[in-house]
Every structure is written in C-alpha cells, then in structure tokens.
Design an enzyme around this catalytic site. Structure first.
Site, PDB file in Angstrom:
ATOM      1  N   ASP A  23       0.818  -1.215   0.000  1.00 51.32           N
ATOM      2  CA  ASP A  23       0.000   0.000   0.000  1.00 51.32           C
ATOM      3  C   ASP A  23       0.849   1.261   0.000  1.00 51.32           C
ATOM      4  OD1 ASP A  23      -2.452  -1.278  -0.158  1.00 51.32           O
ATOM      5  OD2 ASP A  23      -2.470  -1.691   1.989  1.00 51.32           O
ATOM      6  N   ARG A  77       2.304   6.193  -3.041  1.00 57.00           N
ATOM      7  CA  ARG A  77       3.267   7.042  -3.769  1.00 57.00           C
ATOM      8  C   ARG A  77       2.898   7.159  -5.236  1.00 57.00           C
ATOM      9  NH1 ARG A  77       8.600   6.901  -1.034  1.00 57.00           N
ATOM     10  NH2 ARG A  77       8.039   6.082   0.987  1.00 57.00           N
ATOM     11  N   ARG A  82       4.518  13.188  25.408  1.00 63.75           N
ATOM     12  CA  ARG A  82       3.762  14.400  25.740  1.00 63.75           C
ATOM     13  C   ARG A  82       2.556  14.515  24.816  1.00 63.75           C
ATOM     14  NH1 ARG A  82       7.238  17.963  28.382  1.00 63.75           N
ATOM     15  NH2 ARG A  82       5.349  18.691  29.403  1.00 63.75           N
ATOM     16  N   ALA A 115      -7.466   2.823   7.207  1.00 62.53           N
ATOM     17  CA  ALA A 115      -6.023   2.866   7.480  1.00 62.53           C
ATOM     18  C   ALA A 115      -5.807   3.357   8.917  1.00 62.53           C
ATOM     19  CB  ALA A 115      -5.341   3.733   6.418  1.00 62.53           C
ATOM     20  N   TYR A 116      -5.051   4.416   9.108  1.00 56.88           N
ATOM     21  CA  TYR A 116      -4.727   4.889  10.462  1.00 56.88           C
ATOM     22  C   TYR A 116      -6.004   5.236  11.254  1.00 56.88           C
ATOM     23  CZ  TYR A 116      -1.692   7.333  13.887  1.00 56.88           C
ATOM     24  OH  TYR A 116      -1.009   7.716  15.000  1.00 56.88           O
ATOM     25  N   LEU A 143      -8.837   3.909  11.245  1.00 57.18           N
ATOM     26  CA  LEU A 143      -9.459   2.693  11.786  1.00 57.18           C
ATOM     27  C   LEU A 143      -8.820   2.333  13.130  1.00 57.18           C
ATOM     28  CD1 LEU A 143     -10.853  -0.331  10.406  1.00 57.18           C
ATOM     29  CD2 LEU A 143      -8.568  -0.826  11.203  1.00 57.18           C
ATOM     30  N   SER A 144      -7.479   2.445  13.201  1.00 55.79           N
ATOM     31  CA  SER A 144      -6.772   2.111  14.447  1.00 55.79           C
ATOM     32  C   SER A 144      -7.154   3.064  15.577  1.00 55.79           C
ATOM     33  CB  SER A 144      -5.260   2.184  14.238  1.00 55.79           C
ATOM     34  OG  SER A 144      -4.879   1.499  13.089  1.00 55.79           O
TER      35      SER A 144
HETATM   36  N1  LIG Z   1      -1.532   2.866  13.869  1.00 49.02           N
HETATM   37  C1  LIG Z   1      -1.799   2.805  12.587  1.00 49.02           C
HETATM   38  O1  LIG Z   1      -2.712   2.125  12.109  1.00 49.02           O
HETATM   39  C2  LIG Z   1      -0.988   3.629  11.634  1.00 49.02           C
HETATM   40  C3  LIG Z   1       0.034   4.462  12.081  1.00 49.02           C
HETATM   41  C4  LIG Z   1       0.719   5.221  11.130  1.00 49.02           C
HETATM   42  C5  LIG Z   1       0.383   5.140   9.773  1.00 49.02           C
HETATM   43  N2  LIG Z   1      -0.612   4.298   9.388  1.00 49.02           N
HETATM   44  C6  LIG Z   1      -1.042   4.219   7.983  1.00 49.02           C
HETATM   45  O2  LIG Z   1       0.002   3.855   7.122  1.00 49.02           O
HETATM   46  C7  LIG Z   1      -0.272   4.460   5.863  1.00 49.02           C
HETATM   47  C8  LIG Z   1       0.961   4.416   5.010  1.00 49.02           C
HETATM   48  O3  LIG Z   1       1.116   3.093   4.582  1.00 49.02           O
HETATM   49  P1  LIG Z   1       2.553   2.393   4.487  1.00 49.02           P
HETATM   50  O4  LIG Z   1       2.344   1.040   3.893  1.00 49.02           O
HETATM   51  O5  LIG Z   1       3.511   3.352   3.855  1.00 49.02           O
HETATM   52  O6  LIG Z   1       2.953   2.309   6.014  1.00 49.02           O
HETATM   53  P2  LIG Z   1       3.125   1.013   6.955  1.00 49.02           P
HETATM   54  O7  LIG Z   1       4.119   0.077   6.333  1.00 49.02           O
HETATM   55  O8  LIG Z   1       3.363   1.529   8.338  1.00 49.02           O
HETATM   56  O9  LIG Z   1       1.727   0.301   6.854  1.00 49.02           O
HETATM   57  C9  LIG Z   1       0.524   0.728   7.418  1.00 49.02           C
HETATM   58  C10 LIG Z   1      -0.536  -0.341   7.218  1.00 49.02           C
HETATM   59  O10 LIG Z   1      -1.736   0.303   6.759  1.00 49.02           O
HETATM   60  C11 LIG Z   1      -2.209  -0.385   5.620  1.00 49.02           C
HETATM   61  N3  LIG Z   1      -2.960   0.569   4.789  1.00 49.02           N
HETATM   62  C12 LIG Z   1      -2.494   1.657   4.105  1.00 49.02           C
HETATM   63  N4  LIG Z   1      -3.508   2.288   3.487  1.00 49.02           N
HETATM   64  C13 LIG Z   1      -4.647   1.577   3.786  1.00 49.02           C
HETATM   65  C14 LIG Z   1      -6.019   1.741   3.465  1.00 49.02           C
HETATM   66  N5  LIG Z   1      -6.455   2.769   2.735  1.00 49.02           N
HETATM   67  N6  LIG Z   1      -6.906   0.826   3.955  1.00 49.02           N
HETATM   68  C15 LIG Z   1      -6.495  -0.201   4.720  1.00 49.02           C
HETATM   69  N7  LIG Z   1      -5.215  -0.395   5.080  1.00 49.02           N
HETATM   70  C16 LIG Z   1      -4.298   0.484   4.615  1.00 49.02           C
HETATM   71  C17 LIG Z   1      -0.973  -0.939   4.958  1.00 49.02           C
HETATM   72  O11 LIG Z   1      -1.267  -2.043   4.124  1.00 49.02           O
HETATM   73  C18 LIG Z   1      -0.160  -1.386   6.162  1.00 49.02           C
HETATM   74  O12 LIG Z   1      -0.556  -2.661   6.620  1.00 49.02           O
HETATM   75  C19 LIG Z   1      -0.738   5.837   6.241  1.00 49.02           C
HETATM   76  O13 LIG Z   1      -1.481   6.458   5.225  1.00 49.02           O
HETATM   77  C20 LIG Z   1      -1.534   5.555   7.497  1.00 49.02           C
HETATM   78  O14 LIG Z   1      -2.918   5.414   7.212  1.00 49.02           O
HETATM   79  C21 LIG Z   1      -1.287   3.545  10.290  1.00 49.02           C
HETATM   80  N1  LIG Z   2       8.627   3.756  -4.529  1.00 47.48           N
HETATM   81  C1  LIG Z   2       9.208   3.786  -3.314  1.00 47.48           C
HETATM   82  N2  LIG Z   2      10.303   4.522  -3.068  1.00 47.48           N
HETATM   83  C2  LIG Z   2      10.894   4.531  -1.855  1.00 47.48           C
HETATM   84  N3  LIG Z   2      10.430   3.861  -0.791  1.00 47.48           N
HETATM   85  C3  LIG Z   2       9.327   3.128  -0.946  1.00 47.48           C
HETATM   86  C4  LIG Z   2       8.660   3.040  -2.221  1.00 47.48           C
HETATM   87  N4  LIG Z   2       7.591   2.233  -2.071  1.00 47.48           N
HETATM   88  C5  LIG Z   2       7.598   1.853  -0.780  1.00 47.48           C
HETATM   89  N5  LIG Z   2       8.632   2.382  -0.097  1.00 47.48           N
HETATM   90  C6  LIG Z   2       8.942   2.203   1.343  1.00 47.48           C
HETATM   91  O1  LIG Z   2       8.634   0.910   1.781  1.00 47.48           O
HETATM   92  C7  LIG Z   2       7.583   0.974   2.782  1.00 47.48           C
HETATM   93  C8  LIG Z   2       6.715  -0.265   2.691  1.00 47.48           C
HETATM   94  O2  LIG Z   2       6.233  -0.387   1.374  1.00 47.48           O
HETATM   95  P1  LIG Z   2       4.871  -1.007   1.039  1.00 47.48           P
HETATM   96  O3  LIG Z   2       3.794  -0.357   1.851  1.00 47.48           O
HETATM   97  O4  LIG Z   2       4.731  -0.930  -0.429  1.00 47.48           O
HETATM   98  O5  LIG Z   2       5.046  -2.499   1.517  1.00 47.48           O
HETATM   99  P2  LIG Z   2       4.405  -3.240   2.778  1.00 47.48           P
HETATM  100  O6  LIG Z   2       4.476  -2.373   4.001  1.00 47.48           O
HETATM  101  O7  LIG Z   2       5.033  -4.597   2.823  1.00 47.48           O
HETATM  102  O8  LIG Z   2       2.940  -3.466   2.262  1.00 47.48           O
HETATM  103  P3  LIG Z   2       1.531  -3.055   2.902  1.00 47.48           P
HETATM  104  O9  LIG Z   2       1.587  -1.553   3.062  1.00 47.48           O
HETATM  105  O10 LIG Z   2       0.558  -3.502   1.849  1.00 47.48           O
HETATM  106  O11 LIG Z   2       1.377  -3.785   4.198  1.00 47.48           O
HETATM  107  C9  LIG Z   2       6.856   2.277   2.485  1.00 47.48           C
HETATM  108  O12 LIG Z   2       6.105   2.836   3.531  1.00 47.48           O
HETATM  109  C10 LIG Z   2       8.063   3.139   2.139  1.00 47.48           C
HETATM  110  O13 LIG Z   2       8.732   3.563   3.298  1.00 47.48           O
END
Ligand SMILES: NC(=O)c1ccc[n+]([C@@H]2O[C@H](COP(=O)([O-])OP(=O)(O)OC[C@H]3O[C@@H](n4cnc5c(N)ncnc54)[C@H](O)[C@@H]3O)[C@@H](O)[C@H]2O)c1
Ligand SMILES: Nc1ncnc2c1ncn2[C@@H]1O[C@H](COP(=O)(O)OP(=O)(O)OP(=O)(O)O)[C@@H](O)[C@H]1O
Length: 282
Positions: A54, A59, A151, A182-183, A185-186
């Site tokens: 995701d 991105r 804090r 995503a966030y 929901l948490s």
């Molecule tokens: N406590 C939390 O749940 C928390 C904290 C910080 C960020 N996030 C989320 O992480 C997202 C960035 O994703 P990432 O993969 O770069 O970070 P990440 O690797 O920390 O993953 C966050 C998780 O959120 C899931 N996710 C992302 N967008 C989603 C959506 N629209 N619906 C359901 N699940 C979703 C991803 O698959 C992953 O499992 C942010 O947009 C934010 O929503 C969640």
């Molecule tokens: N195109 C990119 N360039 C640089 N960094 C990236 C790129 N794509 C992903 N990343 C880095 O890798 C992290 C994890 O990537 P991604 O969310 O695609 O995989 P995942 O966490 O295994 O999958 P999911 O989010 O589905 O659980 C991103 O949050 C980011 O920090």
C-alpha cells in the site's frame, strides 16, 4: 473502457523487493509485446502500474493523480488493501485492461496547505512533493501528531471558519473514506465505503471525554491550529513533511481532482474488508 492500443504505461515498484523487480521486467516485456510503451516518467503515462504494497501504491497515486492518470496496483506487500491484484494475476489483469474490460473508480483525495509563521525547515528526505501552488495531495489522510514522545499536543479544530474545539491528544487524523480503513481505523474512526465523498476527523488518544470521530461533508474546510506550547509533526499518507510550530496551521479540503484506481469489478467494498481483515463468521 475501450480496447487499449499503443498506450504509454509507467511502472512504479517497491525499491527493495526482489519479487517486485522481477515482476517489473515481466510486465515491461508484456507491454512491449502487446504494442504498448513501458516508460519511466509518470507525467506522460496513460496508466501507472504500481508493484508493491500500500505504501508503494500511495506514492504512485500521489504522482498519477496530478495528471488524472489511473493506477493499477499489484500487491507485492503485506496487507495490500489498496493494491487489488495478486502477483499471480498480473497477466490476466493486464489482458483485461488491454481488451478494455477494466473500470476506473474515483476516490476522493485531500488537498492540504500549511500556514507557517516562520520559515519552513528543510523537508525530510522522503517527503512528498508539493504541487506547483505549494499544496499537497493525500489519498488516505493527513495526520498532525505530537512531536515530543510522551507528551500531548494541543490542536485547535476550526471548521469552515468557526472554532469547534481544542483537543489535547496524541494527534488528529483528517481522512478520506479510503483512509477510513487505514490509520483512522486504528484510532476507532468509522469505516466508510471508499466511493463516498466525506472528510473524517478522528482524534488519536484524546485526553478528554469528547473523543468521537466526526464525518463531515466533503465541502468542509478543516483547519488544524497548533495551540499550547509544543510543536507537532505533519504526515501525508505515511510520509512526513516536517514540523509545525505553535501558531502554525494546516488546512485540508477535498482535492479538486479525485484519485483514479483501475479495478476489475467483482469485489465489493465489504468483501475486501472481510477478506483483508480476516473476519470470521461465528
Ligand atoms: N496505527 C496505525 O494504524 C498507523 C500508524 C501510522 C500510519 N498508518 C497508515 O500507514 C499508511 C501508510 O502506509 P505504508 O504502507 O507506507 O505504512 P506502513 O508500512 O506503516 O503500513 C501501514 C498499514 O496500513 C495499511 N494501509 C495503508 N492504506 C490503507 C487503506 N487505505 N486501507 C487499509 N489499510 C491500509 C498498509 O497495508 C499497512 O498494513 C498511512 O497512510 C496511514 O494510514 C497507520
Ligand atoms: N517507490 C518507493 N520509493 C521509496 N520507498 C518506498 C517506495 N515504495 C515503498 N517504499 C517504502 O517501503 C515501505 C513499505 O512499502 P509497502 O507499503 O509498499 O510495503 P508493505 O508495508 O510490505 O505493504 P503493505 O503496506 O501492503 O502492508 C513504504 O512505507 C516506504 O517507506
């Protein structure tokens, strides 16, 4: 969608995953064999293919939404909520797109502006790129959260120019319906069908009796002001753009253009929710 001929397709992939690199090679070859052009710059593309989780998808959508280009997500990640296609199905998905059988769904995005009193610090290395007018796009959410660990931060919420409340909390999430799973929901926000248009405001661990999420109309202007005496950090779709000082503010509205995701139908919002979150009948 009409049958596709001679299209320009940009491929974006997770930088470190071997499976994503291997798939990129296969997909580029397939595109060239089918009369399309596999390209690097997203600006010129008719379609963007995202290979990763995701984060990779977020991105790709950030870049593609600037031109209104649809994004096809192939899930080489963990949860893969936004990246709809399994790696084993990439060829079938591209065949269907090629035959004009794919559908584009529009997802509301946010436009986010920052108002600073002082000069902006250098953005973190991984910060998203602003649009020419200085604003940012977000498909999931913008989060304003405490900078110092341990804090709270005081955040003033102003809705359409009217002061609503000051929250003492870990942070505040301004999410789209897509971001509601995503966030937000948490933080116990509501789950909203991603094809709705709405702005969901969810506090993170508020130290107050009013801790409910608000579902606002998409026309609402949400202004978050850094009050009290501590700075806060801003992140869009998981990427920080840096710190805001006391007196600074952030303004979030619906973006003028939606994000566009390629889908092949057959999956309802609730079936994806059930599958991805592993809901069991009892
Ligand atoms: N406590 C939390 O749940 C928390 C904290 C910080 C960020 N996030 C989320 O992480 C997202 C960035 O994703 P990432 O993969 O770069 O970070 P990440 O690797 O920390 O993953 C966050 C998780 O959120 C899931 N996710 C992302 N967008 C989603 C959506 N629209 N619906 C359901 N699940 C979703 C991803 O698959 C992953 O499992 C942010 O947009 C934010 O929503 C969640
Ligand atoms: N195109 C990119 N360039 C640089 N960094 C990236 C790129 N794509 C992903 N990343 C880095 O890798 C992290 C994890 O990537 P991604 O969310 O695609 O995989 P995942 O966490 O295994 O999958 P999911 O989010 O589905 O659980 C991103 O949050 C980011 O920090």
């Amino acid at each position: 969608m009409a049958a596709q001929e001679g299209r320009t397709v940009a491929v974006v992939r997770h930088p470190d995953r071997d499976q994503a690199a291997a798939l990129e090679g296969d997909i580029r070859r397939w595109l060239e064999d089918h009369g399309h052009h596999a390209t690097a710059p997203l600006e010129a593309a008719d379609l963007v293919v995202s290979i990763g989780g995701d984060g990779t998808m977020l991105r790709a959508v950030d870049q593609a939404s600037r031109q209104g280009t649809p994004v096809l997500g192939i899930n080489v990640g963990q949860l893969g909520y936004l990246a709809e296609v399994d790696p084993s199905d990439w060829e079938a998905a591209l065949e269907r797109w090629h035959r004009g059988e794919a559908r584009v769904v529009e997802r509301m995005a946010l436009a986010v502006r920052v108002e600073r009193h002082g000069s902006a610090p250098a953005p973190p290395d991984d910060a998203p790129e602003p649009l020419p007018d200085g604003s940012y796009l977000a498909l999931n959410e913008v989060v304003v959260e405490k900078t110092p660990t341990g804090r709270m931060v005081r955040l003033g919420v102003v809705l359409d120019g009217e002061d609503f409340n000051t929250y003492a909390a870990d942070g505040m999430i301004v999410a789209t319906p897509t971001g509601s799973t995503a966030y937000a929901l948490s933080a116990r926000g509501p789950i909203v069908d991603p094809e709705h248009r709405a702005i969901v405001l969810t506090p993170v661990a508020p130290h107050m009796l009013f801790d409910r999420a608000l579902v606002l109309t998409p026309g609402t202007e949400v202004r978050l002001e850094i009050r009290g005496d501590r700075p806060a950090t801003v992140a869009l779709d998981g990427r920080s753009i840096g710190e805001l000082e006391v007196g600074d503010a952030l303004i979030a509205t619906a973006a003028a253009r939606p994000a566009r995701l390629l889908t092949f139908g057959g999956h309802t919002f609730h079936s994806i929710l059930k599958a991805k979150f592993g809901l069991e009948d009892r």
